[in-house]
Each structure stands twice: as structure tokens, then as C-alpha cells.
Design a protein around this motif. Structure first.
Motif, short mmCIF file in Angstrom:
data_model
loop_
_atom_site.label_atom_id
_atom_site.label_comp_id
_atom_site.label_asym_id
_atom_site.label_seq_id
_atom_site.Cartn_x
_atom_site.Cartn_y
_atom_site.Cartn_z
N VAL A 73 0.63 -1.33 0.21
CA VAL A 73 0.12 0.18 -0.23
C VAL A 73 0.57 0.94 0.44
N HIS A 74 0.88 1.98 -1.19
CA HIS A 74 1.55 3.39 -1.12
C HIS A 74 1.45 4.09 0.73
N PRO A 75 2.41 4.97 0.56
CA PRO A 75 1.92 5.84 1.61
C PRO A 75 1.15 7.19 1.53
N ASP A 76 0.92 7.54 0.43
CA ASP A 76 -0.29 8.20 0.22
C ASP A 76 -1.73 7.68 0.73
N VAL A 77 -1.63 6.46 0.68
CA VAL A 77 -3.57 5.58 0.95
C VAL A 77 -3.43 5.65 2.38
N PHE A 78 -2.04 5.46 2.79
CA PHE A 78 -1.92 6.12 4.52
C PHE A 78 -2.52 7.48 4.61
N LYS A 79 -2.16 8.67 3.95
CA LYS A 79 -2.03 9.57 4.38
C LYS A 79 -4.12 9.77 4.66
N ARG A 80 -4.36 8.91 2.83
CA ARG A 80 -5.67 8.79 2.91
C ARG A 80 -6.82 8.16 4.37
N TYR A 81 -6.35 7.65 4.70
CA TYR A 81 -6.69 6.87 6.16
C TYR A 81 -6.32 7.59 7.22
N TYR A 82 -5.52 8.10 7.02
CA TYR A 82 -5.15 9.21 8.43
C TYR A 82 -6.02 10.32 8.29
N ASP A 83 -6.27 10.99 7.86
CA ASP A 83 -6.91 11.68 6.94
C ASP A 83 -8.85 11.48 7.30
N TYR A 84 -9.24 10.25 6.80
CA TYR A 84 -10.62 9.49 7.35
C TYR A 84 -10.36 9.95 8.00
N GLY A 85 -9.44 9.23 8.71
CA GLY A 85 -9.39 8.95 11.19
C GLY A 85 -10.16 9.57 11.57
N MET A 86 -9.02 11.10 11.48
CA MET A 86 -9.04 12.19 11.72
C MET A 86 -10.50 12.98 11.91
N ALA A 87 -10.99 13.01 10.65
CA ALA A 87 -12.22 13.52 9.77
C ALA A 87 -13.46 13.49 11.33
N LEU A 88 -13.53 11.53 11.03
CA LEU A 88 -14.63 10.84 12.00
C LEU A 88 -14.37 10.77 13.56
N GLY A 89 -12.84 11.82 14.01
CA GLY A 89 -13.27 11.84 15.81
C GLY A 89 -12.24 11.14 16.21
N PHE A 90 -11.24 10.02 15.32
CA PHE A 90 -10.45 9.68 16.77
C PHE A 90 -9.71 10.38 17.10
N SER A 91 -9.01 10.26 18.61
CA SER A 91 -8.29 11.20 19.13
C SER A 91 -6.38 11.22 18.37
N HIS A 92 -5.83 9.85 17.61
CA HIS A 92 -5.24 9.54 17.55
C HIS A 92 -5.36 8.26 16.38
N VAL A 93 -4.17 8.53 15.13
CA VAL A 93 -4.35 8.09 13.99
C VAL A 93 -2.66 8.06 13.97
N ALA A 94 -2.41 6.66 13.28
CA ALA A 94 -0.91 6.32 13.61
C ALA A 94 -1.57 5.60 11.65
N SER A 95 -0.78 6.33 11.14
CA SER A 95 -1.22 5.42 9.79
C SER A 95 -0.14 5.13 8.82
N SER A 96 0.88 4.32 8.63
CA SER A 96 1.81 4.23 7.49
C SER A 96 2.43 3.27 7.20
N PRO A 97 3.19 2.62 6.52
CA PRO A 97 3.75 1.00 6.49
C PRO A 97 3.58 0.99 7.50
N PHE A 98 4.83 0.74 8.42
CA PHE A 98 5.62 0.40 9.70
C PHE A 98 5.18 0.79 10.97
N VAL A 99 3.55 1.12 10.71
CA VAL A 99 2.81 0.98 12.37
C VAL A 99 2.64 -0.21 12.66
N ARG A 100 2.55 0.08 14.16
CA ARG A 100 2.36 -1.62 14.23
C ARG A 100 0.99 -0.92 15.59
N SER A 101 0.32 -2.29 16.37
CA SER A 101 -0.55 -2.10 17.82
C SER A 101 0.06 -1.31 18.27
N SER A 102 1.69 -1.82 18.67
CA SER A 102 1.79 -0.73 20.03
C SER A 102 3.19 -0.17 19.53
#
Length: 287
Positions: free
Chosen positions: A248-277
Motif C-alpha cells: 500500500v502506497h504511503p499516499d493511501v495511508f495518508k488518506r486513511y489518516y485524514d479520514y480517521g481524524m475527520a471521523l473524530g479519532f483522538s489519534h491515528v497512526a497510519s503508515s507502512p511500519f505502524v503496528r499496534s503498539s
């Protein structure tokens, strides 16, 4: 279904070298006989995290009772529960001088409460050693056992994480023993039982999901009160695991980040190397 066979793209090529911090972490884990999901699940961030003296402790043994096709954790006969493990984890947390600790486990469907009582013991032992440590637990679905979840909630960890992992269409292939709706229900119940506890979830991408499906999952997570979100690239541990369908291209991860923040998540970590913790302490600061 198209399976990716090419080399990793440039954005996934990162090199870490061992250091004094890595060796120190390994020494403490060996000293107390502890497991980490970093090692058991072949996490790509293990060297970086160990170098920074952070790790996700994995309790209740090394063998899981589930047959998820994405996971490298062993799937053999479950280990006996180690009654000394909670104190050992607490001692390791103190020796490493951790300020934010993440505790996860294999799934233990063979136990009547899914291991919830053991989680409580770990939380209490850490708190007895240092009441100021931020405690995050990453728990299995407990087979929907609300009484088991209530035990963990009453122990009042600061964060309870339960990963949704993927989109519902892929559950039969990726999480055949899990139920999408049950995972959402667990996340909803965390906030219903104690609204002060921060709830968290995460998912992998590159398994064959469509972008629109990811957005639907993010919407469902927010509708069920999820506060924090992680999204990372799926990387198969071996050829025997679920195939990689897409880098998945980093641009897509950025779209997921933007969408999540717009939904009201307090924090979104969205990028290729992100894992649960991954960088969990930073996420908690945004609660």
C-alpha cells in the motif's frame, strides 16, 4: 487474486543495527524468562523498539489457540499458565524503567475467562511496583465473554486495545475463528463499562481489502467508541501465511489518516511500519 512477488518498495526498506539498548533489552527478557510479541510475531520494528528499550510483553505462553493466517505466533498445544509471570513482568518493567508498558497475549480459548484473570494479576503487580506507569493491554476477543472483559476493565488499565485486524469480507480467510461483530461489540463494551478507559484498535492493509472497505471499518470503530487507531502494512511472516496482495502506497495511508481524524479519532497512526503498539506512548498523549 493477484499476489505480490516483487521486492519491497523503497518506502519499506529500512535498516537498523543492533546496539547496547538492544542487547540490554534482550538481557532483561532472558533474565526474567519473558516473551515479547515483537519476537514471536516477527515484528519489523523489533530492532528499533529494543534499541529504544521498549517492547510489548506477551503473556500466557507462546502458543495460540486460534488459526489466524496472518500471524507468526505458534499454534501448538497451549502452555500451562505461569503464576510467577505477573511478578516477572513487573520486575522487568521496573528494571527497564518503563513509563508506558504494553501487555498482550496469545489467545487462550482453552481458559474459562480467556486469561482475563492473568491480565489483572499483571496489571496489579506492575501498579504495585510503580503506580505511575501507564498500562496498555492488547487483548483477544475473550470469545465475547463480558464477565471476563469486566475483570480487565475493573483493573483499570489506562488503555484497552483490541485489534479489528481487517475488513469483514476477509475474516473467513484471515481470522477464521474470529467474528467481526464480536470484536466491535467488545470495543463498545469497554466504553460502556468504563468511559474513562481509552479504547484502541488496529488493522493491517495489503491483504486484499478495498479502500472503501477500510473507510467503512473506520466508521464502525468510531461508532463503537474507539479512541485510538493504528493502520500498518501487512507483511507475511512466511510463504505459509496469508499472501501479500498489495504494497500500500504511503499516499493511501495518508488518506486513511485524514479520514480517521475527520471521523473524530483522538489519534491515528497510519503508515507502512505502524503496528499496534508502535510509539504507543505518543498515541496516548493525544487521548
Amino acid at each position: 487474486m493477484r499476489i505480490i512477488k516483487s521486492n519491497k518498495p523503497e518506502w519499506l526498506r529500512v535498516t537498523y543495527r543492533s546496539s547496547e539498548g538492544f542487547e540490554s533489552m534482550e538481557g532483561v527478557l532472558k533474565k526474567f524468562g519473558l516473551n515479547t510479541v515483537c519476537e514471536a510475531a516477527v515484528c519489523p520494528n523489533q530492532l528499533e523498539c529494543y534499541n529504544n528499550k521498549t517492547a510489548t510483553f506477551m503473556i500466557l505462553g507462546r502458543s495460540c489457540t486460534r488459526n489466524c493466517t496472518f500471524c507468526a505466533v505458534e499454534k501448538t498445544k497451549p502452555d500451562p499458565v505461569d503464576a510467577k509471570e505477573p511478578l516477572s513482568v513487573a520486575k522487568a518493567v521496573r528494571e527497564l524503567n518503563l513509563k508506558h508498558v504494553v501487555i498482550t497475549s496469545v489467545t487462550r480459548d482453552d481458559l474459562s475467562d480467556g486469561g482475563a484473570s492473568h491480565y489483572v494479576e499483571v496489571i496489579e503487580q506492575i501498579r504495585h511496583m510503580d503506580k505511575n506507569v501507564i498500562i496498555e493491554v492488547l487483548i483477544p476477543d475473550l470469545e465475547g465473554n463480558e464477565q471476563a472483559l469486566q475483570k480487565i476493565v475493573k483493573a483499570k488499565p489506562h488503555i484497552i486495545n483490541h485489534n479489528i485486524e481487517t475488513v469483514p469480507r476477509l475474516y473467513k480467510d484471515v481470522r477464521p475463528m474470529a467474528i467481526y461483530e464480536r470484536s466491535l461489540e467488545l470495543l463498545k463494551n469497554i466504553k460502556w463499562m468504563d468511559s474513562d478507559i481509552v479504547s484502541k484498535s488496529g488493522m493491517m492493509v495489503g491483504l486484499g481489502e478495498k479502500e472503501a472497505e477500510v473507510y467503512e471499518v473506520l466508521e464502525a470503530l468510531r461508532e463503537n467508541g474507539c479512541d485510538l487507531l493504528t493502520i500498518g502494512q501487512y507483511l507475511p511472516p512466511s510463504k505459509k501465511h496469508h499472501p501479500l496482495i498489495e504494497y500500500v502506497h504511503p499516499d493511501v495511508f495518508k488518506r486513511y489518516y485524514d479520514y480517521g481524524m475527520a471521523l473524530g479519532f483522538s489519534h491515528v497512526a497510519s503508515s507502512p511500519f505502524v503496528r499496534s503498539s508502535y510509539h504507543a506512548a505518543d498515541a496516548y498523549k493525544h487521548k
